[in-house]
Design an enzyme around this catalytic site. Structure first.
Site, PDB file in Angstrom:
ATOM      1  N   GLU C  60       5.102  -5.377  -7.831  1.00  0.00           N
ATOM      2  CA  GLU C  60       5.684  -6.613  -7.312  1.00  0.00           C
ATOM      3  C   GLU C  60       6.694  -7.226  -8.268  1.00  0.00           C
ATOM      4  O   GLU C  60       7.687  -7.828  -7.845  1.00  0.00           O
ATOM      5  CB  GLU C  60       4.578  -7.615  -6.974  1.00  0.00           C
ATOM      6  CG  GLU C  60       3.930  -7.408  -5.604  1.00  0.00           C
ATOM      7  CD  GLU C  60       2.955  -6.247  -5.548  1.00  0.00           C
ATOM      8  OE1 GLU C  60       2.670  -5.650  -6.607  1.00  0.00           O
ATOM      9  OE2 GLU C  60       2.478  -5.922  -4.450  1.00  0.00           O
ATOM     10  N   PHE C  83       1.486  -9.522   1.015  1.00  0.00           N
ATOM     11  CA  PHE C  83       0.651 -10.694   1.309  1.00  0.00           C
ATOM     12  C   PHE C  83       1.084 -11.793   0.327  1.00  0.00           C
ATOM     13  O   PHE C  83       1.318 -11.509  -0.848  1.00  0.00           O
ATOM     14  CB  PHE C  83      -0.835 -10.402   1.069  1.00  0.00           C
ATOM     15  CG  PHE C  83      -1.500  -9.546   2.120  1.00  0.00           C
ATOM     16  CD1 PHE C  83      -1.221  -8.197   2.223  1.00  0.00           C
ATOM     17  CD2 PHE C  83      -2.436 -10.094   3.000  1.00  0.00           C
ATOM     18  CE1 PHE C  83      -1.835  -7.409   3.186  1.00  0.00           C
ATOM     19  CE2 PHE C  83      -3.057  -9.314   3.970  1.00  0.00           C
ATOM     20  CZ  PHE C  83      -2.757  -7.966   4.064  1.00  0.00           C
ATOM     21  N   ASP C  85      -0.600 -13.832  -1.190  1.00  0.00           N
ATOM     22  CA  ASP C  85      -1.509 -13.844  -2.339  1.00  0.00           C
ATOM     23  C   ASP C  85      -0.929 -13.034  -3.497  1.00  0.00           C
ATOM     24  O   ASP C  85      -1.180 -13.335  -4.663  1.00  0.00           O
ATOM     25  CB  ASP C  85      -2.849 -13.228  -1.943  1.00  0.00           C
ATOM     26  CG  ASP C  85      -3.370 -13.758  -0.617  1.00  0.00           C
ATOM     27  OD1 ASP C  85      -4.321 -14.531  -0.631  1.00  0.00           O
ATOM     28  OD2 ASP C  85      -2.798 -13.401   0.446  1.00  0.00           O
ATOM     29  N   HIS C 129      -6.596 -12.303   0.402  1.00  0.00           N
ATOM     30  CA  HIS C 129      -5.591 -11.852   1.371  1.00  0.00           C
ATOM     31  C   HIS C 129      -5.378 -12.863   2.481  1.00  0.00           C
ATOM     32  O   HIS C 129      -4.928 -12.491   3.565  1.00  0.00           O
ATOM     33  CB  HIS C 129      -6.017 -10.527   2.015  1.00  0.00           C
ATOM     34  CG  HIS C 129      -5.797  -9.317   1.172  1.00  0.00           C
ATOM     35  ND1 HIS C 129      -6.550  -9.044   0.049  1.00  0.00           N
ATOM     36  CD2 HIS C 129      -4.908  -8.290   1.279  1.00  0.00           C
ATOM     37  CE1 HIS C 129      -6.139  -7.905  -0.474  1.00  0.00           C
ATOM     38  NE2 HIS C 129      -5.156  -7.425   0.241  1.00  0.00           N
TER      39      HIS C 129
HETATM   40  C1  LIG Z   1      -0.680  -6.251  -5.930  1.00  0.00           C
HETATM   41  C2  LIG Z   1      -0.931  -5.644  -4.611  1.00  0.00           C
HETATM   42  N1  LIG Z   1       0.101  -5.115  -3.935  1.00  0.00           N
HETATM   43  C3  LIG Z   1      -0.090  -4.557  -2.730  1.00  0.00           C
HETATM   44  C4  LIG Z   1      -1.338  -4.528  -2.161  1.00  0.00           C
HETATM   45  C5  LIG Z   1      -1.538  -3.953  -0.776  1.00  0.00           C
HETATM   46  N2  LIG Z   1      -2.246  -2.687  -0.870  1.00  0.00           N
HETATM   47  C6  LIG Z   1      -3.555  -2.616  -0.700  1.00  0.00           C
HETATM   48  S1  LIG Z   1      -4.137  -1.073  -0.922  1.00  0.00           S
HETATM   49  C7  LIG Z   1      -2.583  -0.503  -1.267  1.00  0.00           C
HETATM   50  C8  LIG Z   1      -2.393   0.935  -1.585  1.00  0.00           C
HETATM   51  C9  LIG Z   1      -3.088   1.252  -2.860  1.00  0.00           C
HETATM   52  O1  LIG Z   1      -2.894   2.583  -3.129  1.00  0.00           O
HETATM   53  P1  LIG Z   1      -3.788   3.331  -4.183  1.00  0.00           P
HETATM   54  O2  LIG Z   1      -3.789   2.608  -5.461  1.00  0.00           O
HETATM   55  O3  LIG Z   1      -3.331   4.739  -4.205  1.00  0.00           O
HETATM   56  O4  LIG Z   1      -5.282   3.240  -3.614  1.00  0.00           O
HETATM   57  P2  LIG Z   1      -5.886   3.868  -2.294  1.00  0.00           P
HETATM   58  O5  LIG Z   1      -5.819   2.772  -1.265  1.00  0.00           O
HETATM   59  O6  LIG Z   1      -5.124   5.067  -1.943  1.00  0.00           O
HETATM   60  O7  LIG Z   1      -7.303   4.141  -2.635  1.00  0.00           O
HETATM   61  C10 LIG Z   1      -1.648  -1.498  -1.198  1.00  0.00           C
HETATM   62  C11 LIG Z   1      -0.223  -1.325  -1.423  1.00  0.00           C
HETATM   63  C12 LIG Z   1      -2.395  -5.110  -2.886  1.00  0.00           C
HETATM   64  N3  LIG Z   1      -3.625  -5.171  -2.396  1.00  0.00           N
HETATM   65  N4  LIG Z   1      -2.163  -5.638  -4.097  1.00  0.00           N
END
Ligand SMILES: Cc1ncc(C[n+]2csc(CCOP(=O)(O)OP(=O)(O)O)c2C)c(N)n1
Ligand SMILES: Cc1ncc(C[n+]2csc(CCOP(=O)(O)OP(=O)(O)O)c2C)c(N)n1
Ligand SMILES: [Mg+2]
Ligand SMILES: [Mg+2]
Lengths: 324, 340, 324, 340
Positions: C60, C83, C85, C129
């Site tokens: 971000e 989001f 948040d 969220h």
């Molecule tokens: C700071 C932040 N940015 C974006 C998100 C939205 N988000 C939730 S899960 C995700 C993907 C995460 O990917 P990874 O670390 O590979 O974990 P996986 O879900 O594949 O287990 C994203 C972008 C978040 N929760 N927090």
């Protein structure tokens, strides 16, 4: 009673608590060997050793994260964020993790943690090192918020913050670090959530915080010379907020003026003013007036910074105009 | 997968006994069964918010959990059902939390993304990517200075390696030699975007290890014994004061990222190929081939199903949480009071 | 006039501006191939290509930093923070860099940048969220802040935000994404800084934002049945704030109620209430009342979330009680 | 310094002509003279806020600036006087900004820590550690898509390599192949804490390069020609679409971190050793040894002093900014209006 400066009071308060409780630890950038960039932690490394007073990398997220994880598992850490402006670099940790985890987990974890930070202007450091950001923490459910204006309050409220079982953001004001005062001998512990009436008066209530407190007191002196008697309240604690004291005073005087160093919009005074507008409506004799910095980032040059922040003159003039 | 990937051979060599192997299989089977049920309940609109399943990734939760001491700490993401169950949190309460019921692990206040069971060492599931890495480092710092020998284990995804908090946590853990094991579950995708499209190195975690003075460790995350072996080594090292480790476990999720995502952005070929490496079926087949009786294995399968059925029934029986809970537990005195 | 959902309106607004101005770019996590996790950017990658619609890593700070650097040097980027948040994870970039750089540099740079983000609750996602964080941006000088409640406003205000030479934080409400409405054909551009009176009434003013707007309208319907006539204002833009419309209404009705999804303390309503308490004092016939979520993180379970956020019933009851 | 450090030999081999070498020396001398004057003015309480000097680090600003095209972008930290001057910003306005005068580069609104001169490609000085790395990447992204061939150069310190924004910016720059050159001025200290005490690797920048698929580059930051050579190569690569570089320039500050800090936390031995590598005196001596007449060099020295004297006088003559500026330039229309 010893004479302590506000910065010495920080070190004294921390020392008092580290002495008492072996689970209290201090971490932050340059807090150890250097004694803090504001010299507010001088002597602590020597006294408590490098295990309990640790210098960190420039990693604010890691600082708050480390403190939080430790607080969840048996320590009571004090984490320093050098300037309150830098809270922004770890705001997710502060506002989304530290503040919410107890609630989210249905109360399974406690996070007894103090985040100390140097706040406010007056030192000509410009927009990224001078903000008054008490309102950021105040707006986040799950954080307690304290901002002392005197050395004695620094010791007492810091002790109360360390002993509190919940996270506390402790705003130290940069331009007060050199201020000196008698501080009680022996262990000194104050209570969070308590405002203090510093001067009685019947005509109006002035609520002020941190570096605006001495200005409000000076203004009250001058107003008295005009025959206008202000009750001056040092708000001290924003969460919990001592509405009993503040609104009680407003009910008595019928008028409320806040003096805020923060920019105009949504400073802590907006909450206080709104509460008064709801809960003291029948007692109000006139508009509630917030005296603040204009809604601008703070400029660096001394001439500009001084013009931006509420001055004693501006307080006096605004009150006189407002009292008609 | 790279040359450095550790496969099960290593684990076998370390001599995992029959009971432990069956315990591992049992964990994999229970998590699989639970997650499938969670998906069904989601489709029935009983899971109200979102949910992120570990279908296909069960071997990591199982292998690591088996290597942990009961008082060690687990830190999870929103994709935390598996890790929470693997540490022994009560299944009915986990299920009830997904359904937003009073009997939930968090009485409905957290939901699927925030499972926590301090009693079982599960110190929380964090839903904002990256935040829990420094928090896990903090728990490890606490264990270090309290001298308890506890180790913190922190699970996260491949996508998480690109956020700042990852970097800060790894550096601090390395400098302070903290007893923390970072486990990257590389399932090749963030939400919908392939990790390779947004990452400067092929192995998002392992290729960063040297930036923190750590050894690169890549393991086949679909092999519970291989995972167990690397986790055991890393945890032992941490416990003995050897500092942190960063493990990259290669795996694949069988379904979409969350909720009803069908995962259509993934090439059919890739999905097919990974389905042949299903951690449940491959481990089951291996155990069978190495002499475990089919009756034993199907007994475990049946137990898992019975346990999930029971948990589902109990969860469904639990009422919604009382609305008074909204204003409870902001503070340690149980209240939400911010003024007098 | 086409029927568009709020989420389709986001894509339509972006497309309208990308079509018009080749310097408009869209970046964010999963905004391209996936069309956004809320499907609010569907079709844009196909239409404008991977150069102008770029998926980013989960970074971000890099997203906002990249958008800011680009905005300073000739582009007009739209950056998505999935989001609201997660604004906390890049808050330094948003609050300390994007907001302040123009001022700090004595006006040398402009930062024409839109930060879009999915805000608010109603989707049972829990405390990390679901936040309503318009107040975070509102409190920072240098940011404009918009939160539309209808598909037509999404298109019009998004277009206005993209064309504005200053940074705008654009809060889309998650629970409104499915809402449908007629949206004007052809180019549609609205004006920042304008509230909208959605319903006229003489007895009281209800100021609401985003997902609270339809609830305020429903409540006004029910209040009318009680013989209480509310003027309902969709605030739409927090900075600039259309005090003329809002305070004008308060002067007419003599009573102000805010309906805020955010937690109790220092929501946007605190600023509106404080302004009214200062500037409409002589017109006020009773206390100013803020109807908000209690000062707690938002719980996940549907029963709890619904109990926390202001409902139509709660608005009606509060107004009825408040009007005596 | 490691084996991979690039010294001046390389630069000489690339053939820097006499005029360019004198231009380099002139930049070093001007910055040195300016910074010493800034320190004096600080001691006279004419610099009201803080200030962070580049005394001892001048070769980096000089060497990189000489390698840049006029329309390239510079992003600095609070320690940005040197870089701002090196790009040609008017010295009197820089000095006046330090003094908080109307004639300042920012009319007093920014002060020492926020020097900016868009006209000279100096896109700002950022005082919160790490933030400007992603911003610089953004300027590079803009240059890339606008197809202008511009390159962004971003300066920062060793301590900055441990903050999250560093990691995010480097990864994004690498993935998008952005024309940005990250220059880490490793002066061995953060404010007062030695970088080695808080960093997991010995070379805080170079040892992280591989985490972003980049080559490690270490250069003697006290040698203006060596700096010029690596900067030239990195900038050329960026301009041709070859993506970002991460340069670690080893250097040392002659004084403290900021204001009147005497830098007492540094071992005498270390300070003495580094003073022998003073970039000004060593470069001056080298030029003399290689045939540049003493009169030419002392002419440059005298010019520098005269320029700084003039700038000082002009700055001191400038009045304080009018207070009306407080409420100007929040928005592009020049106003600070947030309501109607
Ligand atoms: C700071 C932040 N940015 C974006 C998100 C939205 N988000 C939730 S899960 C995700 C993907 C995460 O990917 P990874 O670390 O590979 O974990 P996986 O879900 O594949 O287990 C994203 C972008 C978040 N929760 N927090
Ligand atoms: C996020 C953040 N944390 C802390 C600081 C305070 N601070 C200012 S300069 C500095 C040291 C920076 O060290 P380095 O990156 O090595 O740069 P140098 O000052 O040595 O040039 C620190 C800690 C800051 N400005 N921003
Ligand atoms: Mg993944
Ligand atoms: Mg340094």
């Amino acid at each position: 009673m010893a004479q302590l400066s506000y910065r010495e009071a920080v070190a004294a308060g921390i020392a008092q608590e580290m002495e008492r409780d072996p689970t209290v630890y201090l971490i932050g950038e340059d807090v150890g060997a250097a004694g803090g960039v504001f010299k507010a932690t001088v002597g602590l490394l020597e006294r408590f050793g490098p295990d309990r007073v640790r210098d960190t990398p420039i990693s604010e997220q890691a600082i708050i994260g480390a403190a939080m994880g430790a607080a969840m598992t048996g320590l009571r850490p004090i984490a320093e964020i050098m300037f309150s402006d830098f809270l922004a670099t770890c705001w997710d940790l502060v506002a989304n993790q530290v503040a919410k985890t107890r609630y989210m987990t249905g109360g399974q974890v406690s996070i007894p943690l103090v985040i100390r930070t140097a706040n406010g202007g007056g030192v000509r450091f410009g927009a990224q090192h001078s903000q008054s950001l008490e309102n950021w923490a105040m707006a986040v459910p799950g954080l307690k918020v304290v901002a002392p204006s005197t050395p004695a309050d620094v010791v007492g409220l810091l002790a109360a913050a360390v002993r509190d079982p919940d996270p506390v953001v402790f705003y130290e004001h940069k331009s007060l670090y050199a201020a000196k005062e008698e501080v009680p001998d022996g262990e000194h512990v104050d209570a969070l959530g308590t405002a203090r009436v510093l001067r009685q008066g019947d005509d109006l209530t002035i609520a002020a915080l941190a570096a605006m407190v001495p200005r409000a007191l000076d203004a009250a002196d001058r107003l008295a010379a005009h025959g206008v008697f202000a009750e001056v309240i040092d708000v001290r604690s924003l969460i919990p907020l001592d509405t009993r004291t503040i609104l009680g005073s407003v009910r008595k005087t019928g008028r409320l003026f806040t003096v805020e160093e923060n920019p105009r919009v949504l400073g802590w005074g907006a909450e206080v003013a709104s509460l008064a507008a709801e809960e003291c409506f029948d007692s109000l004799d006139g508009p509630i007036v917030r005296i603040t910095t204009p809604h601008v980032p703070l400029p660096a040059a001394d001439a500009l910074e001084d013009a931006a922040v509420p001055s004693v003159e501006r307080i006096v003039e605004t009150v006189v105009a407002g009292m008609g | 997968m790279t040359d450095t990937t550790i496969h099960a051979g290593a684990a076998a060599a370390e001599g995992l006994d029959r009971d432990s192997r069956l315990a591992l299989y049992r964990l994999v089977a229970e998590i699989r069964t639970f997650e499938k049920r969670a998906y069904d309940l989601f489709l029935q609109s009983l899971v109200k918010g979102t949910s992120h399943l570990s279908l296909g990734q069960e071997a990591i939760a199982a292998g690591v959990a088996l290597a942990m001491r009961p008082d060690d700490y687990t830190f999870c993401t929103y994709r935390g059902h598996a890790h929470t169950l693997a540490r022994g949190a009560p299944m009915a309460a986990v299920m009830a939390e997904l359904l937003g019921r009073e009997g939930g692990l968090l009485a409905g206040k957290g939901g699927s993304m925030h499972l926590t069971s301090v009693e079982h060492g599960v110190m929380g599931s964090y839903a904002i990517v990256g935040a829990h890495l420094p928090i896990a480092a903090g728990a490890a710092w606490s264990a270090q200075v309290r001298g308890t020998g506890q180790v913190a284990v922190c699970f996260f995804g491949d996508g998480t390696t690109n956020i700042g908090a990852f970097h800060e946590a790894l550096n601090l853990a390395a400098v302070w030699k903290l007893p923390v094991v970072f486990v990257c579950e590389n399932n090749l995708y963030m939400e919908y975007t392939p990790i390779g499209a947004v990452t400067a190195v092929p192995n998002p975690a392992a290729d960063r290890a040297s930036a923190y003075g750590l050894e690169p460790i890549v393991v086949d995350g679909n092999d519970p014994e291989a995972v167990w072996a690397v986790a055991r080594a890393a945890i032992a090292r941490a416990r003995e004061g050897g500092g942190p480790s960063l493990i990259e476990a290669k795996t694949y999720r069988h379904g979409g990222h969350s909720r009803a995502d069908p995962g259509k952005y993934r090439p059919d070929e890739e999905v097919r190929e990974w389905m042949t490496r299903d951690p449940l079926t491959t481990y089951r087949a291996r155990l069978a081939a190495e002499g475990v009786e089919e009756s034993t294995l199907s007994g475990i399968d049946a137990d898992a199903l019975a346990k999930v059925d029971l948990a589902t029934a109990q969860a469904k029986d639990s009422p919604p949480p009382p609305v008074a809970l909204v204003e409870r537990d902001v503070w340690s005195d149980g209240s939400a009071t911010w003024r007098n």
